[in-house]
Design a protein around this motif. Structure first.
Motif, PDB file in Angstrom:
ATOM      1  N   SER A 110      71.058  47.701  20.875  1.00  0.00           N
ATOM      2  CA  SER A 110      71.470  47.771  19.478  1.00  0.00           C
ATOM      3  C   SER A 110      70.344  48.416  18.681  1.00  0.00           C
ATOM      4  CB  SER A 110      71.788  46.378  18.945  1.00  0.00           C
ATOM      5  OG  SER A 110      70.636  45.574  18.983  1.00  0.00           O
ATOM      6  N   GLU A 111      70.718  49.366  17.875  1.00  0.00           N
ATOM      7  CA  GLU A 111      69.737  50.054  17.044  1.00  0.00           C
ATOM      8  C   GLU A 111      69.789  49.479  15.641  1.00  0.00           C
ATOM      9  OE1 GLU A 111      69.427  54.313  17.179  1.00  0.00           O
ATOM     10  OE2 GLU A 111      70.592  54.343  19.025  1.00  0.00           O
ATOM     11  N   LYS A 112      68.645  49.376  15.013  1.00  0.00           N
ATOM     12  CA  LYS A 112      68.573  48.950  13.625  1.00  0.00           C
ATOM     13  C   LYS A 112      68.214  50.162  12.791  1.00  0.00           C
ATOM     14  CE  LYS A 112      67.367  44.226  14.617  1.00  0.00           C
ATOM     15  NZ  LYS A 112      66.474  43.119  14.354  1.00  0.00           N
ATOM     16  N   TYR A 113      68.896  50.297  11.675  1.00  0.00           N
ATOM     17  CA  TYR A 113      68.663  51.430  10.785  1.00  0.00           C
ATOM     18  C   TYR A 113      68.145  50.946   9.442  1.00  0.00           C
ATOM     19  CZ  TYR A 113      71.693  53.870  14.075  1.00  0.00           C
ATOM     20  OH  TYR A 113      72.241  54.411  15.205  1.00  0.00           O
ATOM     21  N   LYS A 114      67.305  51.740   8.834  1.00  0.00           N
ATOM     22  CA  LYS A 114      66.946  51.493   7.449  1.00  0.00           C
ATOM     23  C   LYS A 114      68.195  51.770   6.626  1.00  0.00           C
ATOM     24  CE  LYS A 114      62.101  52.551   7.876  1.00  0.00           C
ATOM     25  NZ  LYS A 114      60.984  53.377   7.425  1.00  0.00           N
ATOM     26  N   CYS A 115      68.302  51.127   5.469  1.00  0.00           N
ATOM     27  CA  CYS A 115      69.520  51.238   4.673  1.00  0.00           C
ATOM     28  C   CYS A 115      69.208  51.756   3.272  1.00  0.00           C
ATOM     29  CB  CYS A 115      70.200  49.879   4.585  1.00  0.00           C
ATOM     30  SG  CYS A 115      71.786  49.946   3.760  1.00  0.00           S
ATOM     31  N   LEU A 116      70.021  52.686   2.815  1.00  0.00           N
ATOM     32  CA  LEU A 116      69.911  53.249   1.478  1.00  0.00           C
ATOM     33  C   LEU A 116      71.163  52.870   0.699  1.00  0.00           C
ATOM     34  CD1 LEU A 116      68.687  55.224  -0.654  1.00  0.00           C
ATOM     35  CD2 LEU A 116      70.002  57.029   0.510  1.00  0.00           C
ATOM     36  N   TYR A 117      70.998  52.273  -0.474  1.00  0.00           N
ATOM     37  CA  TYR A 117      72.121  51.955  -1.349  1.00  0.00           C
ATOM     38  C   TYR A 117      72.185  53.018  -2.439  1.00  0.00           C
ATOM     39  CZ  TYR A 117      72.589  47.408   0.809  1.00  0.00           C
ATOM     40  OH  TYR A 117      72.790  46.397   1.712  1.00  0.00           O
ATOM     41  N   LEU A 118      73.317  53.723  -2.524  1.00  0.00           N
ATOM     42  CA  LEU A 118      73.508  54.742  -3.551  1.00  0.00           C
ATOM     43  C   LEU A 118      74.471  54.189  -4.595  1.00  0.00           C
ATOM     44  CD1 LEU A 118      73.877  58.033  -1.478  1.00  0.00           C
ATOM     45  CD2 LEU A 118      71.927  57.284  -2.832  1.00  0.00           C
ATOM     46  N   LEU A 119      74.017  54.109  -5.834  1.00  0.00           N
ATOM     47  CA  LEU A 119      74.832  53.600  -6.930  1.00  0.00           C
ATOM     48  C   LEU A 119      75.310  54.764  -7.788  1.00  0.00           C
ATOM     49  CD1 LEU A 119      72.564  50.589  -7.906  1.00  0.00           C
ATOM     50  CD2 LEU A 119      74.500  50.610  -6.322  1.00  0.00           C
ATOM     51  N   HIS A 120      76.567  54.723  -8.165  1.00  0.00           N
ATOM     52  CA  HIS A 120      77.142  55.822  -8.944  1.00  0.00           C
ATOM     53  C   HIS A 120      76.810  55.690 -10.426  1.00  0.00           C
ATOM     54  CE1 HIS A 120      80.301  53.215 -10.567  1.00  0.00           C
ATOM     55  NE2 HIS A 120      80.422  52.720  -9.333  1.00  0.00           N
ATOM     56  N   GLY A 121      77.048  56.761 -11.154  1.00  0.00           N
ATOM     57  CA  GLY A 121      76.802  56.782 -12.596  1.00  0.00           C
ATOM     58  C   GLY A 121      77.971  56.204 -13.376  1.00  0.00           C
ATOM     59  N   LEU A 122      77.839  56.178 -14.662  1.00  0.00           N
ATOM     60  CA  LEU A 122      78.826  55.555 -15.548  1.00  0.00           C
ATOM     61  C   LEU A 122      80.191  56.238 -15.490  1.00  0.00           C
ATOM     62  CD1 LEU A 122      79.446  53.489 -17.772  1.00  0.00           C
ATOM     63  CD2 LEU A 122      78.616  55.165 -19.421  1.00  0.00           C
ATOM     64  N   SER A 123      80.208  57.558 -15.354  1.00  0.00           N
ATOM     65  CA  SER A 123      81.484  58.272 -15.419  1.00  0.00           C
ATOM     66  C   SER A 123      82.103  58.526 -14.048  1.00  0.00           C
ATOM     67  CB  SER A 123      81.286  59.603 -16.135  1.00  0.00           C
ATOM     68  OG  SER A 123      80.406  60.432 -15.386  1.00  0.00           O
ATOM     69  N   ASP A 124      81.498  58.055 -12.967  1.00  0.00           N
ATOM     70  CA  ASP A 124      82.004  58.302 -11.623  1.00  0.00           C
ATOM     71  C   ASP A 124      82.293  56.996 -10.908  1.00  0.00           C
ATOM     72  OD1 ASP A 124      81.811  61.170 -11.624  1.00  0.00           O
ATOM     73  OD2 ASP A 124      79.636  60.936 -11.505  1.00  0.00           O
ATOM     74  N   ASP A 125      82.614  57.103  -9.615  1.00  0.00           N
ATOM     75  CA  ASP A 125      82.742  55.933  -8.761  1.00  0.00           C
ATOM     76  C   ASP A 125      82.045  56.229  -7.434  1.00  0.00           C
ATOM     77  OD1 ASP A 125      84.475  57.548  -7.323  1.00  0.00           O
ATOM     78  OD2 ASP A 125      86.269  56.424  -7.842  1.00  0.00           O
TER      79      ASP A 125
END
Length: 92
Positions: A40-55
């Protein structure tokens, strides 16, 4: 590259929500469906949050996030948060 679309009820937001998740492709030396070793491989994780006018879909539609995630071997989570201002309080 694995791409997941999750639909779930968020108790913090008090509503139905969804998220996209990208997992890099694992390198397999054998044939399709046959793994040469189990690990099993473990990956670093990136959370991308959208802007006010998008999703959450904006990252897949207007960027090369799949290519970047695969090149850098990171998992990426793109949740939709509507207009919650990225908080988990009921009253803002």
């Amino acid at each position: 590259m694995a791409f997941f679309q999750f639909h779930f009820f968020s108790e913090a937001l008090g509503m139905q929500s969804e998220a996209y998740v990208i997992i890099p492709q694992r390198q397999v030396s054998g044939q399709i469906g046959i793994e040469s070793e189990s690990r099993s491989e473990k990956y670093k994780c990136l959370y991308l949050l959208h802007g006010l006018s998008d999703d959450h879909t904006i990252w897949m539609r207007r960027t090369s996030i799949e290519r970047y995630a695969n090149d850098r071997k990171i998992a990426v989570v793109m949740p939709t948060v509507v207009r919650s201002w990225y908080t988990n309080t009921a009253y803002g």
